[in-house]
Design a protein around this motif. Structure first.
Motif, PDB file in Angstrom:
ATOM      1  N   ARG A 114      49.867 -30.886  36.721  1.00 47.23           N
ATOM      2  CA  ARG A 114      50.405 -32.142  37.227  1.00 47.23           C
ATOM      3  C   ARG A 114      49.416 -32.760  38.204  1.00 47.23           C
ATOM      4  O   ARG A 114      48.887 -32.082  39.072  1.00 47.23           O
ATOM      5  CB  ARG A 114      51.754 -31.907  37.904  1.00 47.23           C
ATOM      6  CG  ARG A 114      52.460 -33.201  38.322  1.00 47.23           C
ATOM      7  CD  ARG A 114      53.942 -32.963  38.589  1.00 47.23           C
ATOM      8  NE  ARG A 114      54.644 -34.162  39.068  1.00 47.23           N
ATOM      9  CZ  ARG A 114      55.045 -35.165  38.285  1.00 47.23           C
ATOM     10  NH1 ARG A 114      54.813 -35.114  36.977  1.00 47.23           N
ATOM     11  NH2 ARG A 114      55.681 -36.217  38.775  1.00 47.23           N
ATOM     12  N   TRP A 115      49.178 -34.058  38.035  1.00 47.05           N
ATOM     13  CA  TRP A 115      48.347 -34.868  38.912  1.00 47.05           C
ATOM     14  C   TRP A 115      46.880 -34.443  38.911  1.00 47.05           C
ATOM     15  O   TRP A 115      46.296 -34.131  39.937  1.00 47.05           O
ATOM     16  CB  TRP A 115      48.899 -34.877  40.335  1.00 47.05           C
ATOM     17  CG  TRP A 115      50.294 -35.409  40.431  1.00 47.05           C
ATOM     18  CD1 TRP A 115      51.366 -34.799  41.023  1.00 47.05           C
ATOM     19  CD2 TRP A 115      50.796 -36.658  39.934  1.00 47.05           C
ATOM     20  NE1 TRP A 115      52.500 -35.558  40.918  1.00 47.05           N
ATOM     21  CE2 TRP A 115      52.182 -36.722  40.246  1.00 47.05           C
ATOM     22  CE3 TRP A 115      50.214 -37.719  39.226  1.00 47.05           C
ATOM     23  CZ2 TRP A 115      52.974 -37.808  39.888  1.00 47.05           C
ATOM     24  CZ3 TRP A 115      51.014 -38.801  38.870  1.00 47.05           C
ATOM     25  CH2 TRP A 115      52.374 -38.834  39.199  1.00 47.05           C
ATOM     26  N   ARG A 116      46.297 -34.462  37.712  1.00 49.96           N
ATOM     27  CA  ARG A 116      44.844 -34.332  37.619  1.00 49.96           C
ATOM     28  C   ARG A 116      44.220 -35.655  38.036  1.00 49.96           C
ATOM     29  O   ARG A 116      44.620 -36.718  37.569  1.00 49.96           O
ATOM     30  CB  ARG A 116      44.426 -34.025  36.182  1.00 49.96           C
ATOM     31  CG  ARG A 116      44.853 -32.661  35.658  1.00 49.96           C
ATOM     32  CD  ARG A 116      44.415 -32.500  34.211  1.00 49.96           C
ATOM     33  NE  ARG A 116      44.759 -31.194  33.664  1.00 49.96           N
ATOM     34  CZ  ARG A 116      44.527 -30.820  32.405  1.00 49.96           C
ATOM     35  NH1 ARG A 116      43.961 -31.687  31.561  1.00 49.96           N
ATOM     36  NH2 ARG A 116      44.863 -29.614  31.988  1.00 49.96           N
ATOM     37  N   GLY A 117      43.211 -35.614  38.891  1.00 48.32           N
ATOM     38  CA  GLY A 117      42.539 -36.843  39.276  1.00 48.32           C
ATOM     39  C   GLY A 117      42.278 -36.927  40.760  1.00 48.32           C
ATOM     40  O   GLY A 117      42.470 -35.966  41.515  1.00 48.32           O
ATOM     41  N   PRO A 120      45.951 -37.049  43.918  1.00 43.67           N
ATOM     42  CA  PRO A 120      47.165 -36.314  43.552  1.00 43.67           C
ATOM     43  C   PRO A 120      48.287 -36.423  44.578  1.00 43.67           C
ATOM     44  O   PRO A 120      49.456 -36.577  44.211  1.00 43.67           O
ATOM     45  CB  PRO A 120      46.675 -34.872  43.407  1.00 43.67           C
ATOM     46  CG  PRO A 120      45.448 -34.800  44.257  1.00 43.67           C
ATOM     47  CD  PRO A 120      44.807 -36.142  44.136  1.00 43.67           C
ATOM     48  N   ARG A 123      49.777 -40.056  44.545  1.00 39.40           N
ATOM     49  CA  ARG A 123      50.580 -40.316  43.361  1.00 39.40           C
ATOM     50  C   ARG A 123      51.880 -39.514  43.364  1.00 39.40           C
ATOM     51  O   ARG A 123      52.913 -39.990  42.887  1.00 39.40           O
ATOM     52  CB  ARG A 123      49.763 -39.989  42.102  1.00 39.40           C
ATOM     53  CG  ARG A 123      48.518 -40.852  41.921  1.00 39.40           C
ATOM     54  CD  ARG A 123      48.856 -42.285  41.567  1.00 39.40           C
ATOM     55  NE  ARG A 123      47.635 -43.082  41.368  1.00 39.40           N
ATOM     56  CZ  ARG A 123      47.633 -44.361  41.028  1.00 39.40           C
ATOM     57  NH1 ARG A 123      48.781 -44.999  40.843  1.00 39.40           N
ATOM     58  NH2 ARG A 123      46.505 -45.014  40.882  1.00 39.40           N
ATOM     59  N   GLU A 142      35.626 -31.147  31.787  1.00 44.64           N
ATOM     60  CA  GLU A 142      36.814 -31.993  31.698  1.00 44.64           C
ATOM     61  C   GLU A 142      37.505 -32.058  33.055  1.00 44.64           C
ATOM     62  O   GLU A 142      37.628 -31.045  33.760  1.00 44.64           O
ATOM     63  CB  GLU A 142      37.781 -31.453  30.652  1.00 44.64           C
ATOM     64  CG  GLU A 142      38.985 -32.356  30.426  1.00 44.64           C
ATOM     65  CD  GLU A 142      39.941 -31.808  29.383  1.00 44.64           C
ATOM     66  OE1 GLU A 142      41.032 -32.382  29.219  1.00 44.64           O
ATOM     67  OE2 GLU A 142      39.590 -30.792  28.727  1.00 44.64           O
ATOM     68  N   ASP A 144      39.549 -31.712  36.085  1.00 41.18           N
ATOM     69  CA  ASP A 144      40.631 -30.879  36.629  1.00 41.18           C
ATOM     70  C   ASP A 144      41.352 -30.073  35.557  1.00 41.18           C
ATOM     71  O   ASP A 144      42.556 -29.823  35.658  1.00 41.18           O
ATOM     72  CB  ASP A 144      41.637 -31.746  37.393  1.00 41.18           C
ATOM     73  CG  ASP A 144      41.024 -32.441  38.598  1.00 41.18           C
ATOM     74  OD1 ASP A 144      39.993 -31.963  39.094  1.00 41.18           O
ATOM     75  OD2 ASP A 144      41.554 -33.487  39.015  1.00 41.18           O
ATOM     76  N   ILE A 198      51.083 -32.326  31.763  1.00 46.69           N
ATOM     77  CA  ILE A 198      49.866 -32.957  32.281  1.00 46.69           C
ATOM     78  C   ILE A 198      50.173 -34.393  32.706  1.00 46.69           C
ATOM     79  O   ILE A 198      50.734 -35.173  31.946  1.00 46.69           O
ATOM     80  CB  ILE A 198      48.754 -32.958  31.221  1.00 46.69           C
ATOM     81  CG1 ILE A 198      48.353 -31.528  30.855  1.00 46.69           C
ATOM     82  CG2 ILE A 198      47.536 -33.736  31.722  1.00 46.69           C
ATOM     83  CD1 ILE A 198      47.396 -31.449  29.679  1.00 46.69           C
ATOM     84  N   THR A 199      49.835 -34.727  33.949  1.00 48.48           N
ATOM     85  CA  THR A 199      49.885 -36.105  34.424  1.00 48.48           C
ATOM     86  C   THR A 199      48.568 -36.403  35.125  1.00 48.48           C
ATOM     87  O   THR A 199      47.842 -35.497  35.526  1.00 48.48           O
ATOM     88  CB  THR A 199      51.048 -36.359  35.397  1.00 48.48           C
ATOM     89  OG1 THR A 199      50.901 -35.489  36.539  1.00 48.48           O
ATOM     90  CG2 THR A 199      52.395 -36.088  34.745  1.00 48.48           C
ATOM     91  N   THR A 200      48.264 -37.680  35.271  1.00 49.27           N
ATOM     92  CA  THR A 200      46.996 -38.070  35.876  1.00 49.27           C
ATOM     93  C   THR A 200      47.221 -38.828  37.180  1.00 49.27           C
ATOM     94  O   THR A 200      48.247 -39.481  37.369  1.00 49.27           O
ATOM     95  CB  THR A 200      46.161 -38.934  34.919  1.00 49.27           C
ATOM     96  OG1 THR A 200      46.918 -40.086  34.541  1.00 49.27           O
ATOM     97  CG2 THR A 200      45.801 -38.138  33.674  1.00 49.27           C
ATOM     98  N   PRO A 202      44.850 -41.250  39.018  1.00 51.22           N
ATOM     99  CA  PRO A 202      43.612 -42.014  39.249  1.00 51.22           C
ATOM    100  C   PRO A 202      43.526 -42.527  40.683  1.00 51.22           C
ATOM    101  O   PRO A 202      44.544 -42.682  41.370  1.00 51.22           O
ATOM    102  CB  PRO A 202      43.722 -43.170  38.250  1.00 51.22           C
ATOM    103  CG  PRO A 202      45.178 -43.290  37.947  1.00 51.22           C
ATOM    104  CD  PRO A 202      45.732 -41.909  38.043  1.00 51.22           C
TER     105      PRO A 202
END
Length: 308
Positions: A114-117, A120, A123, A142, A144, A198-200, A202
């Protein structure tokens, strides 16, 4: 272990200090972003990590990118067992990922995947998460996505801002890095991240931080807390932009249209698409932050005044 540490903001300093103070490890060099212009006069100033490293007499490599050039070559030539990253702010090319004997590990402020980027914590608050956390994982090309050594969850308080959470996590999560180094020294292998969930996250832009009064009060409050202190939620009144750094959902019924402002001696309220929020701290452009009620008195708000 002999360690290269990579980080830039103040949130990375507690981990650097913990590693440098640990007799089991030696921080042989620090990688950080170049000095950045700050303040009204745009004076170049070193990053908090550069200052911490200088105080500890650790050699510092300043670089915005390590894909090539002198910084790349310096890092490639280092005799280190592992590199530890905490918010460096730049990508590490594939050839450098393989340079340390045990590769690179990264302390990331969420429970992956959760919250790659880049944002985090911000978000997570904006999304209304009830908890957040930190993860130490093996750095791969790739974003996170590397396998995980260790992670932990922490409750999210209703009054938390991104700034308060990052300050707290920067201290509480340091132990995850030292635990991961122990695991690596013992030959333990990291676990792959799950494919589900998986969530991002940015990086936040200024547009992301604009207050939309048509939103529900709860969502506006989350936006303000998630973007405080940077980039800072903002709105416009009579064509003038001002930041809103702290809010609170108003618990009592109030008859205010979305964006309508109402002030008394102690409170400044703003109507929302559902409910209202109290603007606790605002910052007019070019001025210091102040209580919302103080700003309202100076602005001489007329009854029925609404944001642009």
């Amino acid at each position: 272990m002999r360690i290269l540490f990579a980080g830039t903001p103040a949130t990375a300093c507690p981990t650097l200090a913990a590693l440098d103070d640990d007799p089991r490890h030696e921080v042989v060099a620090v990688l950080t972003r170049p000095d950045a212009a700050q303040g009204r006069h745009r004076t170049p100033r070193p990053s908090p990590v550069a200052v911490e490293a200088g105080n500890r007499k650790i050699p510092v490599i300043r670089a915005a990118s390590v894909r090539s050039g002198q910084a790349h070559d310096l890092i490639a030539a280092l005799d280190v067992d592992i590199a530890v990253v905490v918010a460096y702010g730049g990508l590490i090319p594939a050839d450098l990922l393989e340079a340390p004997r045990h590769g690179w590990i990264n302390l990331h402020f969420s429970v992956l995947p959760r919250w790659r980027g880049a944002a985090p914590v911000q978000r997570a608050i904006m999304a209304g998460d009830r908890s957040l956390g930190a993860t130490v994982f093996q750095l791969v090309e790739e974003l996170d996505a590397g396998p995980v050594y260790t992670s932990a969850s922490y409750p999210l308080r209703t009054d938390d801002t991104a700034g308060s959470v990052l300050k707290r996590l920067s201290h509480d999560a340091t132990v995850l890095v030292t635990d991961a180094l122990t695991e690596i020294g013992n030959g333990e292998q990291p676990e792959p991240q799950p494919d589900e969930g998986i969530t991002t996250a940015p990086k936040l832009t200024t547009d992301d931080a604009r207050i939309d009064p048509s939103w529900h009060a709860v969502d506006i409050d989350r936006l303000v807390r998630g973007t405080s202190p940077a980039p800072g939620a903002w709105a416009e009144l009579d064509g003038e932009r001002f930041k809103v750094l702290l809010t609170r959902v108003w618990a009592q019924p109030v008859d205010l249209a979305p964006g309508e402002l109402r002030a008394d001696k102690k409170h400044l309220l703003m109507g929302a698409g559902g409910g209202a929020v109290e603007l606790l701290t605002v910052q007019p452009f070019g001025r210091r932050a102040m209580p919302g009620a103080d700003w309202a008195r100076g602005a001489n708000l007329a009854p029925g005044t609404r944001l642009d």
